[in-house]
Design a protein around this motif. Structure first.
Motif, PDB file in Angstrom:
ATOM      1  N   ARG A 190      28.783  34.979  38.581  1.00  0.00           N
ATOM      2  CA  ARG A 190      29.916  35.359  39.428  1.00  0.00           C
ATOM      3  C   ARG A 190      31.215  35.431  38.624  1.00  0.00           C
ATOM      4  NH1 ARG A 190      29.767  35.532  44.763  1.00  0.00           N
ATOM      5  NH2 ARG A 190      28.030  34.129  45.056  1.00  0.00           N
ATOM      6  N   GLU A 191      31.307  34.610  37.592  1.00  0.00           N
ATOM      7  CA  GLU A 191      32.551  34.561  36.796  1.00  0.00           C
ATOM      8  C   GLU A 191      32.651  35.693  35.774  1.00  0.00           C
ATOM      9  OE1 GLU A 191      32.656  30.622  35.132  1.00  0.00           O
ATOM     10  OE2 GLU A 191      32.595  29.738  37.144  1.00  0.00           O
ATOM     11  N   THR A 192      31.605  36.505  35.619  1.00  0.00           N
ATOM     12  CA  THR A 192      31.675  37.612  34.656  1.00  0.00           C
ATOM     13  C   THR A 192      32.137  38.891  35.374  1.00  0.00           C
ATOM     14  OG1 THR A 192      29.381  38.293  35.008  1.00  0.00           O
ATOM     15  CG2 THR A 192      29.765  36.626  33.304  1.00  0.00           C
ATOM     16  N   ASP A 193      32.532  39.884  34.567  1.00  0.00           N
ATOM     17  CA  ASP A 193      33.055  41.142  35.140  1.00  0.00           C
ATOM     18  C   ASP A 193      32.027  42.267  35.123  1.00  0.00           C
ATOM     19  OD1 ASP A 193      35.978  40.288  35.392  1.00  0.00           O
ATOM     20  OD2 ASP A 193      35.533  39.817  33.308  1.00  0.00           O
ATOM     21  N   ALA A 194      30.970  42.089  34.333  1.00  0.00           N
ATOM     22  CA  ALA A 194      29.905  43.102  34.251  1.00  0.00           C
ATOM     23  C   ALA A 194      28.625  42.393  33.824  1.00  0.00           C
ATOM     24  CB  ALA A 194      30.273  44.196  33.256  1.00  0.00           C
ATOM     25  N   ILE A 195      27.499  43.045  34.100  1.00  0.00           N
ATOM     26  CA  ILE A 195      26.198  42.413  33.849  1.00  0.00           C
ATOM     27  C   ILE A 195      25.391  43.238  32.842  1.00  0.00           C
ATOM     28  CG2 ILE A 195      23.963  41.848  34.921  1.00  0.00           C
ATOM     29  CD1 ILE A 195      25.530  41.199  37.500  1.00  0.00           C
ATOM     30  N   LEU A 196      24.874  42.571  31.815  1.00  0.00           N
ATOM     31  CA  LEU A 196      23.916  43.174  30.886  1.00  0.00           C
ATOM     32  C   LEU A 196      22.559  42.584  31.243  1.00  0.00           C
ATOM     33  CD1 LEU A 196      25.970  42.650  27.576  1.00  0.00           C
ATOM     34  CD2 LEU A 196      25.989  44.646  29.078  1.00  0.00           C
ATOM     35  N   HIS A 197      21.735  43.376  31.920  1.00  0.00           N
ATOM     36  CA  HIS A 197      20.470  42.871  32.466  1.00  0.00           C
ATOM     37  C   HIS A 197      19.348  43.189  31.478  1.00  0.00           C
ATOM     38  CE1 HIS A 197      17.769  42.550  36.287  1.00  0.00           C
ATOM     39  NE2 HIS A 197      17.160  42.087  35.223  1.00  0.00           N
ATOM     40  N   LEU A 213      31.389  40.475  44.954  1.00  0.00           N
ATOM     41  CA  LEU A 213      29.950  40.247  45.103  1.00  0.00           C
ATOM     42  C   LEU A 213      29.228  40.530  43.788  1.00  0.00           C
ATOM     43  CD1 LEU A 213      29.719  41.934  48.604  1.00  0.00           C
ATOM     44  CD2 LEU A 213      29.501  39.485  48.134  1.00  0.00           C
ATOM     45  N   ILE A 214      28.190  39.742  43.530  1.00  0.00           N
ATOM     46  CA  ILE A 214      27.509  39.824  42.230  1.00  0.00           C
ATOM     47  C   ILE A 214      26.879  41.200  42.022  1.00  0.00           C
ATOM     48  CG2 ILE A 214      25.701  38.841  40.769  1.00  0.00           C
ATOM     49  CD1 ILE A 214      26.065  36.184  42.311  1.00  0.00           C
ATOM     50  N   THR A 215      26.225  41.744  43.078  1.00  0.00           N
ATOM     51  CA  THR A 215      25.518  43.024  42.890  1.00  0.00           C
ATOM     52  C   THR A 215      26.456  44.225  43.005  1.00  0.00           C
ATOM     53  OG1 THR A 215      24.840  43.260  45.209  1.00  0.00           O
ATOM     54  CG2 THR A 215      23.349  42.032  43.757  1.00  0.00           C
ATOM     55  N   ASP A 216      27.767  43.953  43.095  1.00  0.00           N
ATOM     56  CA  ASP A 216      28.747  45.038  43.045  1.00  0.00           C
ATOM     57  C   ASP A 216      29.264  45.213  41.621  1.00  0.00           C
ATOM     58  OD1 ASP A 216      30.267  47.080  44.228  1.00  0.00           O
ATOM     59  OD2 ASP A 216      32.011  45.788  44.484  1.00  0.00           O
ATOM     60  N   LYS A 217      28.954  44.263  40.765  1.00  0.00           N
ATOM     61  CA  LYS A 217      29.439  44.339  39.380  1.00  0.00           C
ATOM     62  C   LYS A 217      28.728  45.481  38.656  1.00  0.00           C
ATOM     63  CE  LYS A 217      30.115  39.309  39.067  1.00  0.00           C
ATOM     64  NZ  LYS A 217      31.570  39.243  39.072  1.00  0.00           N
ATOM     65  N   PRO A 218      29.447  46.174  37.761  1.00  0.00           N
ATOM     66  CA  PRO A 218      28.771  47.228  36.994  1.00  0.00           C
ATOM     67  C   PRO A 218      27.657  46.616  36.148  1.00  0.00           C
ATOM     68  CG  PRO A 218      30.970  46.801  36.110  1.00  0.00           C
ATOM     69  CD  PRO A 218      30.858  46.018  37.375  1.00  0.00           C
ATOM     70  N   VAL A 219      26.567  47.367  35.968  1.00  0.00           N
ATOM     71  CA  VAL A 219      25.412  46.821  35.249  1.00  0.00           C
ATOM     72  C   VAL A 219      24.900  47.796  34.193  1.00  0.00           C
ATOM     73  CG1 VAL A 219      23.693  47.679  36.901  1.00  0.00           C
ATOM     74  CG2 VAL A 219      23.164  45.649  35.563  1.00  0.00           C
ATOM     75  N   LYS A 269      32.768  49.779  27.622  1.00  0.00           N
ATOM     76  CA  LYS A 269      32.950  50.877  28.586  1.00  0.00           C
ATOM     77  C   LYS A 269      32.639  50.392  30.005  1.00  0.00           C
ATOM     78  CE  LYS A 269      31.216  55.570  29.137  1.00  0.00           C
ATOM     79  NZ  LYS A 269      30.065  56.375  28.753  1.00  0.00           N
ATOM     80  N   LEU A 270      31.591  49.577  30.124  1.00  0.00           N
ATOM     81  CA  LEU A 270      31.167  49.032  31.414  1.00  0.00           C
ATOM     82  C   LEU A 270      32.286  48.210  32.061  1.00  0.00           C
ATOM     83  CD1 LEU A 270      28.374  49.069  32.868  1.00  0.00           C
ATOM     84  CD2 LEU A 270      27.927  46.840  31.868  1.00  0.00           C
ATOM     85  N   LEU A 271      33.046  47.520  31.212  1.00  0.00           N
ATOM     86  CA  LEU A 271      34.164  46.696  31.693  1.00  0.00           C
ATOM     87  C   LEU A 271      35.406  47.538  31.979  1.00  0.00           C
ATOM     88  CD1 LEU A 271      33.646  43.757  29.192  1.00  0.00           C
ATOM     89  CD2 LEU A 271      33.463  43.559  31.677  1.00  0.00           C
ATOM     90  N   ASP A 272      35.278  48.879  31.821  1.00  0.00           N
ATOM     91  CA  ASP A 272      36.374  49.807  32.083  1.00  0.00           C
ATOM     92  C   ASP A 272      37.546  49.556  31.134  1.00  0.00           C
ATOM     93  OD1 ASP A 272      36.865  52.080  33.495  1.00  0.00           O
ATOM     94  OD2 ASP A 272      37.918  51.100  35.149  1.00  0.00           O
ATOM     95  N   LEU A 273      37.203  49.356  29.861  1.00  0.00           N
ATOM     96  CA  LEU A 273      38.218  49.080  28.850  1.00  0.00           C
ATOM     97  C   LEU A 273      38.312  50.245  27.872  1.00  0.00           C
ATOM     98  CD1 LEU A 273      37.218  45.387  28.004  1.00  0.00           C
ATOM     99  CD2 LEU A 273      39.055  46.140  29.518  1.00  0.00           C
ATOM    100  N   GLU A 274      39.491  50.395  27.268  1.00  0.00           N
ATOM    101  CA  GLU A 274      39.642  51.362  26.185  1.00  0.00           C
ATOM    102  C   GLU A 274      40.586  50.788  25.135  1.00  0.00           C
ATOM    103  OE1 GLU A 274      40.947  54.946  28.110  1.00  0.00           O
ATOM    104  OE2 GLU A 274      42.992  54.223  28.390  1.00  0.00           O
TER     105      GLU A 274
END
Length: 364
Positions: A93-100, A195-201, A276-281
């Motif tokens: 929950r504390e992360t911003d994106a998931i690497l599954h 929500l956890i499953t709303d995080k980019p993956v 990129k997943l974290l929407d960073l540049e």
């Protein structure tokens, strides 16, 4: 901003984490070896930074970084506290994106927690646990909102409709990121719930050495299974990546990669993907003291970008002097860019573009 590595036990998460960061997480052939989440700050590979270094010849070079968190293996029943479930779900929950990470290789010597290799089943096991945790959050919120909606509160009625859609979607086994909402409803009601499953993956298929360059049938199965999720799928041979990081010299690593038919380590592709997943540049500052990559969210304004260097730069922002990366390379130096009239002066409204080389003028 940080990305969390998740997956079942024994799929290669900690080995991958070790490849990505120099922090050597414990890696063992049994579940629950990683208990506290390991955190690594990882350099983002960027060929543009190397080119600027070549042109400017600075005293030092500082790359952009991204935080990667190695979260312990999740098991069936985690949402009800099985294994070390609640703690792991809190860490995710504390992360911003998931690497599954999904196991996409056969090896009889490495036990699989469910007895056989099946990346789709593994994905569904993790998805279900995360969805159940989200469902719990949605149901709690829905109970509160329903009471307000009954009083005729129009705003609460609108929120109730969104939460009901979320609840039905999660109950049918759909992750929040794949449930359709208008942009306004998603921004106003869904995003704030975190929500956890709303995080980019990003799905990371861990393959064997033979499949390091081309992937395999398991990878194709994963691609088909996640087609509706707007998620990226990459594959890399995590064990082989670990061997590459052990080699002493750059030349040795390059020879190993060439033998595998790769132009760069898969981990480099993964780190860029996580960024990129974290929407960073990235934007750059380039001077004889230092060439540096700075990390900003996509869509940041010039003052916000200046604030990443120091809050005073944002408070007292006057203007930004901007050179596009392509112009910097084309003309070869800041002085020549100025001579060619290609340096721009931008104000507070300017949206920074990925690769801009910038100087800030400010007054505090």
């Amino acid at each position: 901003m940080k990305a969390g590595i998740v997956g079942l036990p024994n799929v290669g998460k900690s080995t991958l984490f070790n490849c990505l960061s120099n922090a050597k997480a414990q890696s063992a052939n049994f579940p629950f070896c990683t208990i506290e989440p390991n955190i690594g700050v990882v350099n983002v590979p960027d060929a543009r930074l190397e080119k600027l270094e070549e042109l400017v010849n600075p005293e030092r070079v500082v790359p952009a970084t991204v935080e990667i968190v190695d979260i312990a293996g999740l098991v069936k029943g985690a949402s009800k506290g099985e294994g070390l479930g609640n703690q792991f779900l809190g860490n995710i929950r504390e992360t911003d994106a998931i690497l599954h990470v999904l196991r996409c290789f056969d090896n009889d010597n490495i036990v699989h927690v469910d007895g056989s290799v099946d990346p789709i089943r593994d994905k569904e096991t993790i998805d279900m646990e995360l969805q159940l945790k989200d469902l719990e959050s949605v149901e709690k919120k829905l109970d509160k909102v329903k009471r307000a909606a009954k009083t005729g509160n129009k705003e609460a009625q609108k929120e109730e409709a969104v939460l009901t859609t979320l609840k039905e979607g999660l109950e049918s086994g759909t992750s929040v990121r794949a449930i359709q909402f208008s942009d306004d409803d998603r921004a106003e009601y869904v995003k704030p719930m975190q929500l956890i499953t709303d995080k980019p993956v990003m799905y990371v298929c861990n393959v064997d050495e033979e499949a390091a360059a081309t992937g395999n049938a398991y990878v194709e199965e994963v691609r088909k299974a996640v087609a509706n999720e707007n998620a990226e799928v990459i594959f890399l041979a995590v064990g082989t990546e670990a061997d590459i990081t052990e080699l002493e010299t750059y030349e040795e690593r390059q020879l190993f990669l060439e033998d595998l038919g790769l132009s760069e380590p898969g981990s480099a592709k993964l780190i860029r993907g996580a960024y990129k997943l974290l929407d960073l540049e990235t934007y750059f500052t380039a001077g004889v003291k230092e060439v540096r990559a700075w990390t900003i969210p996509v869509g940041a304004t010039a003052p916000q970008a200046a604030g990443v260097i120091h809050t005073d730069f944002e408070k007292g922002f006057i203007r930004a002097e901007v050179i596009s990366y392509d112009d910097y390379v084309k003309y070869g130096s800041e002085a020549k860019v100025k001579e060619a009239g290609r340096m721009r002066v931008e104000g507070k409204e300017y949206i920074v573009k990925d690769g801009d080389v910038m100087h800030f003028r400010f007054n505090v």
